[in-house]
Design a protein around this motif. Structure first.
Motif, PDB file in Angstrom:
ATOM      1  N   LEU A  21     -41.806 101.426  36.755  1.00 27.89           N
ATOM      2  CA  LEU A  21     -42.984 100.640  36.393  1.00 27.89           C
ATOM      3  C   LEU A  21     -44.241 101.195  37.059  1.00 27.89           C
ATOM      4  O   LEU A  21     -45.330 101.173  36.469  1.00 27.89           O
ATOM      5  N   TRP A  22     -44.086 101.706  38.285  1.00 28.71           N
ATOM      6  CA  TRP A  22     -45.218 102.328  38.980  1.00 28.71           C
ATOM      7  C   TRP A  22     -45.734 103.536  38.198  1.00 28.71           C
ATOM      8  O   TRP A  22     -46.951 103.735  38.080  1.00 28.71           O
ATOM      9  N   VAL A  23     -44.823 104.313  37.649  1.00 20.39           N
ATOM     10  CA  VAL A  23     -45.232 105.467  36.840  1.00 20.39           C
ATOM     11  C   VAL A  23     -46.032 105.000  35.628  1.00 20.39           C
ATOM     12  O   VAL A  23     -47.077 105.582  35.283  1.00 20.39           O
ATOM     13  N   ILE A  24     -45.581 103.926  34.983  1.00 21.65           N
ATOM     14  CA  ILE A  24     -46.306 103.390  33.821  1.00 21.65           C
ATOM     15  C   ILE A  24     -47.702 102.930  34.228  1.00 21.65           C
ATOM     16  O   ILE A  24     -48.683 103.121  33.496  1.00 21.65           O
ATOM     17  N   ALA A  25     -47.821 102.314  35.412  1.00 21.55           N
ATOM     18  CA  ALA A  25     -49.121 101.826  35.874  1.00 21.55           C
ATOM     19  C   ALA A  25     -50.115 102.965  36.080  1.00 21.55           C
ATOM     20  O   ALA A  25     -51.332 102.761  35.968  1.00 21.55           O
ATOM     21  N   GLN A  26     -49.619 104.170  36.386  1.00 19.01           N
ATOM     22  CA  GLN A  26     -50.522 105.302  36.550  1.00 19.01           C
ATOM     23  C   GLN A  26     -51.155 105.689  35.211  1.00 19.01           C
ATOM     24  O   GLN A  26     -52.237 106.291  35.174  1.00 19.01           O
ATOM     25  N   ILE A  27     -50.495 105.310  34.139  1.00 22.21           N
ATOM     26  CA  ILE A  27     -51.024 105.590  32.794  1.00 22.21           C
ATOM     27  C   ILE A  27     -51.949 104.474  32.338  1.00 22.21           C
ATOM     28  O   ILE A  27     -53.043 104.727  31.824  1.00 22.21           O
ATOM     29  N   THR A  28     -51.539 103.227  32.535  1.00 21.63           N
ATOM     30  CA  THR A  28     -52.344 102.082  32.093  1.00 21.63           C
ATOM     31  C   THR A  28     -53.534 101.837  33.007  1.00 21.63           C
ATOM     32  O   THR A  28     -54.512 101.205  32.587  1.00 21.63           O
ATOM     33  N   ARG A  29     -53.453 102.293  34.264  1.00 19.84           N
ATOM     34  CA  ARG A  29     -54.474 102.061  35.290  1.00 19.84           C
ATOM     35  C   ARG A  29     -54.665 100.571  35.565  1.00 19.84           C
ATOM     36  O   ARG A  29     -55.732 100.143  36.027  1.00 19.84           O
ATOM     37  N   ASP A  30     -53.643  99.812  35.294  1.00 23.10           N
ATOM     38  CA  ASP A  30     -53.675  98.364  35.536  1.00 23.10           C
ATOM     39  C   ASP A  30     -52.263  97.909  35.894  1.00 23.10           C
ATOM     40  O   ASP A  30     -51.366  97.948  35.051  1.00 23.10           O
ATOM     41  N   PRO A  31     -52.044  97.472  37.142  1.00 22.19           N
ATOM     42  CA  PRO A  31     -50.693  97.052  37.539  1.00 22.19           C
ATOM     43  C   PRO A  31     -50.376  95.596  37.237  1.00 22.19           C
ATOM     44  O   PRO A  31     -49.307  95.112  37.615  1.00 22.19           O
ATOM     45  N   SER A  32     -51.278  94.887  36.533  1.00 27.23           N
ATOM     46  CA  SER A  32     -51.107  93.441  36.344  1.00 27.23           C
ATOM     47  C   SER A  32     -49.823  93.068  35.620  1.00 27.23           C
ATOM     48  O   SER A  32     -49.316  91.952  35.787  1.00 27.23           O
ATOM     49  N   ASP A  88     -55.525  91.257  35.737  1.00 30.93           N
ATOM     50  CA  ASP A  88     -55.563  90.075  36.597  1.00 30.93           C
ATOM     51  C   ASP A  88     -56.604  90.306  37.701  1.00 30.93           C
ATOM     52  O   ASP A  88     -56.551  91.315  38.407  1.00 30.93           O
ATOM     53  N   PRO A  89     -57.553  89.352  37.882  1.00 33.71           N
ATOM     54  CA  PRO A  89     -58.583  89.526  38.919  1.00 33.71           C
ATOM     55  C   PRO A  89     -58.007  89.717  40.321  1.00 33.71           C
ATOM     56  O   PRO A  89     -58.625  90.381  41.166  1.00 33.71           O
ATOM     57  N   ARG A  90     -56.839  89.148  40.591  1.00 34.64           N
ATOM     58  CA  ARG A  90     -56.243  89.299  41.915  1.00 34.64           C
ATOM     59  C   ARG A  90     -55.901  90.760  42.204  1.00 34.64           C
ATOM     60  O   ARG A  90     -56.114  91.251  43.320  1.00 34.64           O
ATOM     61  N   TYR A  91     -55.361  91.462  41.200  1.00 33.87           N
ATOM     62  CA  TYR A  91     -55.031  92.872  41.404  1.00 33.87           C
ATOM     63  C   TYR A  91     -56.291  93.735  41.438  1.00 33.87           C
ATOM     64  O   TYR A  91     -56.348  94.736  42.170  1.00 33.87           O
ATOM     65  N   GLU A  92     -57.296  93.367  40.657  1.00 26.63           N
ATOM     66  CA  GLU A  92     -58.552  94.108  40.702  1.00 26.63           C
ATOM     67  C   GLU A  92     -59.176  94.007  42.092  1.00 26.63           C
ATOM     68  O   GLU A  92     -59.706  94.995  42.620  1.00 26.63           O
ATOM     69  N   ALA A  93     -59.131  92.799  42.687  1.00 33.89           N
ATOM     70  CA  ALA A  93     -59.673  92.610  44.033  1.00 33.89           C
ATOM     71  C   ALA A  93     -58.877  93.405  45.063  1.00 33.89           C
ATOM     72  O   ALA A  93     -59.442  93.992  45.997  1.00 33.89           O
TER      73      ALA A  93
END
Length: 265
Positions: A21-32, A88-93
């Motif tokens: 899932l971490w690898v996917i987040a590097q593509i989406t640039r959003d871990p929400s 999600d604003p929490r992850y953005e913060a």
């Protein structure tokens, strides 16, 4: 498979899934989206335990069935919300804070602050779904039956709360307003309350066995998380800024355990 081997296998499985899932987040640039896979991941822990443990099959089926219904319902609910509402604003913060204070890149922040902790904490939360399936002891006593009833009640309660909030958000007239109707009039976080009740019930199903009894760490940790750590505190800090009248809502409404709203607050 003995309990320690089962727990070790499931921990390795959780780490592998969240590494992907971490690898996917590097593509989406959003871990929400990780919130949805928290629920899916706990379901994987239950299914893996069902396949590997040598416990009483009826208890295994009940625990795995309840966890699967809970996980798939919540997982799809959170995934569709992420697709609909975005980051999600929490992850953005969290990401912004890591950039400002540590100058960490996205890959490092998401690895050390999001996906690795989520995998470890998911494994802890899922202890009732794992250790509850280990014992070959047969039969349900009053504690297990109470757990089944409690888990079903919590699952229904959480589902109704989520449905009420989704319907409220769907109405454009409610934009920027505080949801204080239905179950949300009695608790500011009825969905969290239902989730905690569900997991205390799942723990009770296995608590008539020695391994299952020690899994109490799971619901204790989950309740702490929802009420004192990453659940209520982080969510409410943002709502107080974005929702007019939220302070008044806080004054009259219980935070977690449902109770009638205070009059005149």
């Amino acid at each position: 498979m003995d309990p320690f081997a089962l727990l070790a296998t499931n921990l390795a499985l959780a780490l592998a899934v969240f590494a992907g899932l971490w690898v996917i987040a590097q593509i989406t640039r959003d871990p929400s989206f990780v919130d949805a896979f928290w629920a899916f991941g706990i379901t994987v822990m239950a299914l893996s335990s069902f396949a590997l443990a040598d416990g009483w099959e009826t208890r295994q089926l009940v625990i795995t069935g309840l966890v699967t219904v809970w996980g798939l319902r919540l997982g799809f609910h959170l995934f569709l919300r992420w697709r609909r509402e975005g980051a999600d604003p929490r992850y953005e913060a969290l990401l912004a804070s890591a950039r400002e204070k540590r100058s960490w890149p996205f890959w490092k922040t998401t690895a050390l602050f999001v996906f690795l902790p989520q995998a470890l904490l998911l494994w802890v939360t899922a202890l009732p779904a794992q250790l509850g399936q280990v014992s070959a002891q047969t039969g349900f006593g009053p504690v297990a039956w109470a757990g089944i009833a409690l888990a079903i009640f919590g699952l229904v309660y959480e589902t109704v709360a989520d449905a009420q909030l989704a319907a409220f958000k769907h109405d454009p007239a409610n934009a920027g307003q505080v949801m204080d109707k239905g179950l949300w009039a009695w608790s500011r976080h009825p969905n969290y309350f239902g989730e905690a009740v569900t997991w205390w019930g799942i723990w009770l199903i296995g608590a008539e066995t020695i391994p299952g009894l020690f899994a109490v760490v799971g619901p204790i940790f989950l309740t702490f998380t929802l009420t004192r750590w990453s659940g209520t505190p982080l969510l409410e800090s943002g709502l107080k800024k974005r929702r007019k009248g939220y302070d008044a809502y806080v004054a009259r409404t219980s935070s977690f355990i449902p109770r009638p709203p205070k009059r005149g607050a």
